[in-house]
Design an enzyme around this catalytic site. Structure first.
Site, mmCIF file in Angstrom:
data_model
loop_
_atom_site.group_PDB
_atom_site.id
_atom_site.type_symbol
_atom_site.label_atom_id
_atom_site.label_comp_id
_atom_site.label_asym_id
_atom_site.label_seq_id
_atom_site.Cartn_x
_atom_site.Cartn_y
_atom_site.Cartn_z
ATOM 1 N N GLY A 8 -0.875 -22.044 9.867
ATOM 2 C CA GLY A 8 -1.211 -20.380 9.470
ATOM 3 C C GLY A 8 -2.661 -19.767 9.532
ATOM 4 O O GLY A 8 -3.627 -20.215 8.680
ATOM 5 N N SER A 248 -0.507 4.369 7.880
ATOM 6 C CA SER A 248 -1.119 3.691 6.866
ATOM 7 C C SER A 248 -1.409 4.695 5.560
ATOM 8 O O SER A 248 -1.668 5.585 5.871
ATOM 9 C CB SER A 248 -3.187 3.069 6.844
ATOM 10 O OG SER A 248 -3.573 2.553 5.982
ATOM 11 N N ARG A 283 4.309 2.130 -4.491
ATOM 12 C CA ARG A 283 4.684 2.696 -2.847
ATOM 13 C C ARG A 283 6.615 2.553 -3.196
ATOM 14 O O ARG A 283 7.746 3.349 -2.462
ATOM 15 C CB ARG A 283 4.933 1.684 -1.577
ATOM 16 C CG ARG A 283 3.352 1.784 -1.497
ATOM 17 C CD ARG A 283 3.436 0.806 -0.736
ATOM 18 N NE ARG A 283 1.919 0.823 -0.083
ATOM 19 C CZ ARG A 283 1.155 -0.425 0.927
ATOM 20 N NH1 ARG A 283 1.653 -0.930 1.074
ATOM 21 N NH2 ARG A 283 0.129 0.079 0.827
ATOM 22 N N GLU A 390 0.368 -14.175 1.969
ATOM 23 C CA GLU A 390 2.017 -13.267 2.022
ATOM 24 C C GLU A 390 3.659 -14.694 2.547
ATOM 25 O O GLU A 390 4.273 -13.836 1.711
ATOM 26 C CB GLU A 390 2.352 -12.198 3.354
ATOM 27 C CG GLU A 390 3.627 -11.100 2.908
ATOM 28 C CD GLU A 390 3.947 -10.286 3.940
ATOM 29 O OE1 GLU A 390 2.601 -10.005 4.781
ATOM 30 O OE2 GLU A 390 4.587 -9.707 4.224
#
Ligand SMILES: Cc1cc2nc3c(=O)[nH]c(=O)nc-3n(C[C@H](O)[C@H](O)[C@H](O)COP(=O)(O)OP(=O)(O)OC[C@H]3O[C@@H](n4cnc5c(N)ncnc54)[C@H](O)[C@@H]3O)c2cc1C
Length: 604
Positions: A8, A248, A283, A390
């Protein structure tokens, strides 16, 4: 010289590569797409660091507290402390590497508000922070590439981890996406930095190139995963071309306001209900509130949603309605200076001019708090296998605050790299790696030469040969299968099942139904099938993806409480006694096993 394989090339993979190469070790950096096309590049809003350039008495302690609290106390406090303490120096390093962050009138790095944080703490480069940071990191990477210390290979995918007889990681097997050639890579360690599990889902803001296959394959081969039920829905996305376009959080950070129409008037529901942080609540909370407005009265017909009191009296009296993000009140200069990419996206893809009209928004899958289980040093459950970014479960607990992900990916990569260096120094009893080696090291970057180079180490040859012949045999058997299928349609079905069961609000019935449907999918369409229109890679991994999907559903079932991004209609309360713990999942003998582990004690 010891070498490491890194899977990655987003922020986590590149940071790990730089850390390891700087210490004189060799790095083989593998990714299925070039770094320039990794999801990291898509980041818009910015990166958090308590610089206190706005004189708001911000501190690393405040940053720590916000991260822990917004994560509903599920994050490892020692790891978060290291992250938030190091954030200012990471930011300064990025500046040294040439990232041009916005500056305020005094020449200080400008900071903006982001969700879940009371102080201005998010540094940004207009609204293309990801692109700016990536360009700077790649420039740095090239220095080490030119000296032969880093060999970058894109268009290759991770296929399989290889372990020795004692279970230690000794490298991996990759596949060339263009030729299907299977390539063994021996390594003194492997760092996984393959991004989030976007590929399991469809309606996400992220890159579907992050196909989840690495996590699925590692899980099925015995590597522990954790907290995968915590899937972040970003509150402000717009459905676009079978994906979700992100608006965003920076838009609300710069003054954007959420509203719905109620009794023919605009209701600024977040400001009314949460006066302190308003539109910039964490969020999970904003998404929940938007979901309630969008689903009111519809869900009431077929579930016992009302019995759980998730709606207030006012919400109960509302009809199902739309939610809008209003940027018209932000002055045009500020919009163009700080949110240019958002303006352009809205005009290009949605045909909306946010200077003049509000944007209709809805929550969409955005980020994965869970993933490969790692400790604070980024060790996985297998020796000499590490994970960062992540793809791993670190720093964010049950809900991530905006601006902490880039930070977590960069810091996680650095930490994983340093842990590898320490492990290998003690394993090989190396006191000091002589940095002069940089000048003398090999300069070829062709993968076949890497292969030959590595194959000089004859140790473990037999293990690699056995793994390769096992894989080749599997591929031959697979190609001879008579039952035809379409991987594309299986993946669509899988993501449909997962999205339906793993919404913002979940309940047992729907989650169990998801497992039933995946089992049916495996039995009827996956087992004994072959799709000649899809790659060998996808054919080999489709069942693993289904198993990973099932394990997420099982984790969501077993966590019988509501916390952060995991909200249960049938268990609406947070239950600290039983569930202030990490959900650890293992796959053994074809069975998914789940345990809860305590959060590590805070050393302070
Ligand atoms: C639209 C958007 C905006 C965002 N904005 C912000 C923001 O403003 N601030 C913030 O903090 N966070 C933001 N995020 C989140 C953040 O960008 C990511 O979480 C972070 O960059 C992840 O970095 P990473 O290195 O872990 O993974 P990624 O950047 O996703 O990289 C993964 C790498 O793995 C490779 N790979 C994947 N699968 C395989 C495989 N099977 N084999 C080989 N290679 C593989 C990929 O090619 C890629 O190189 C945003 C996310 C999105 C989607």
């Amino acid at each position: 010289m010891p070498n490491i394989i890194i899977i990655g090339s987003g922020f986590a993979g590149i940071s790990a590569s730089l850390t390891v190469a700087k210490n004189g070790f060799n790095v083989i950096l593998i990714s299925n797409m070039p770094a320039e096309r990794s999801q990291s590049v898509m980041a818009e809003g910015g990166i958090n660091a308590a610089l206190n350039s706005k004189n708001e008495n911000d501190s690393v302690e405040n940053h720590f507290e916000d991260t822990i609290k917004s994560g509903w106390y599920l994050a490892d406090p020692n790891a978060v402390k290291a992250l938030t303490d190091n954030a200012p120096s990471i930011l300064n390093r990025l500046v040294q590497l040439g990232v041009i962050f916005n500056r305020d009138e005094n020449g200080n790095i400008d900071l903006r508000n982001f969700g879940g944080q009371k102080k201005k703490r998010t540094a940004f480069a207009k609204s293309s922070s990801g692109k700016q940071i990536m360009s700077a990191l790649i420039q740095e990477l090239r220095k080490y590439e030119s000296k032969g210390l880093i060999k970058r290979k894109s268009s290759h995918s991770f296929l399989k981890l290889v372990k020795d007889n004692t279970g230690n990681c000794i490298g991996c097997i990759i596949i060339d996406n263009k030729t299907d050639k299977i390539i063994p890579l021996k390594g003194d360690g492997v760092i996984i930095a393959s991004g989030g599990m976007q590929g399991l889902f469809r309606n996400t803001t992220g890159s579907l190139n992050n196909n989840s296959i690495t996590t699925a394959e590692l899980f099925v081969s015995g590597v522990s995963i954790a907290n995968t039920e915590f899937i972040q829905y970003h509150p402000t996305t717009v459905k676009f071309s079978r994906k979700n376009l992100l608006i965003s959080e920076a838009a609300r950070g710069e003054g954007g306001r959420l509203f719905t129409n109620y009794n023919n008037k605009k209701s600024y529901f977040m400001e009314e209900k949460y006066p302190e942080l308003g539109n910039l609540m964490p969020r999970d909370i904003v998404s929940k509130e938007i979901w309630k407005i969008m689903n009111n009265n519809v869900m009431n017909n077929n579930t016992n949603i009302n019995d759980n009191n998730i709606f207030s009296d006012k919400e109960n009296s509302m009809k199902k309605s739309s939610v809008f993000l209003d940027l018209t009140q932000i002055n045009n200069d500020k919009l163009e200076d700080n949110l240019l990419d958002i303006l352009e996206d809205c005009e290009t893809f949605l045909n909306i001019n946010p200077k003049k009209e509000p944007i209709e928004v809805q929550p969409g899958i955005h980020y994965f708090m869970g993933g490969i289980k790692v400790d604070e040093h980024h060790n996985s459950s297998v020796n000499y296998l590490y994970a960062a970014g992540e793809c791993c479960c670190q720093y964010h607990g049950a809900n991530r605050i905006g601006g902490n992900s880039i930070l977590g990916a960069i810091f996680g990569g650095v930490t994983a790299g340093n842990t590898f260096i320490e492990d290998i120094k003690s394993k090989l009893d190396i006191k000091n790696i002589i940095i002069n080696n940089i000048e003398n090291s090999i300069s070829e970057s062709d993968i076949s030469e890497i292969k030959n180079d590595i194959n000089l180490k004859k140790e473990y040859d037999d293990i690699f040969k056995k793994e390769i012949s096992y894989l080749k045999n599997n591929i031959d058997l697979m190609k001879n299968r008579n039952k035809k299928t379409s991987i594309y349609s299986i993946k669509s079905e899988l993501s449909y099942i997962l999205e339906k069961s793993l919404g913002i609000f979940r309940e047992e019935k729907e989650l169990e139904n998801g497992i039933f449907l995946i089992n049916k999918l495996i039995n009827e369409k996956v087992k004994d099938c072959y799709d000649c229109k899809s790659s060998i890679y996808e054919n080999l991994n489709i069942e693993n993806l289904c198993i990973l999907g099932k394990s997420i559903l099982k984790s969501a079932i077993i966590r019988k409480e509501s916390r952060g991004a995991h909200q249960r209609l049938d268990f609406p309360e947070t239950d600290d006694i039983n569930f202030k713990k990490i959900t650890v999942v293992n796959y053994h003998n074809n069975k998914i096993n789940i345990n809860f582990e305590d959060i590590p004690n805070f050393r302070k």
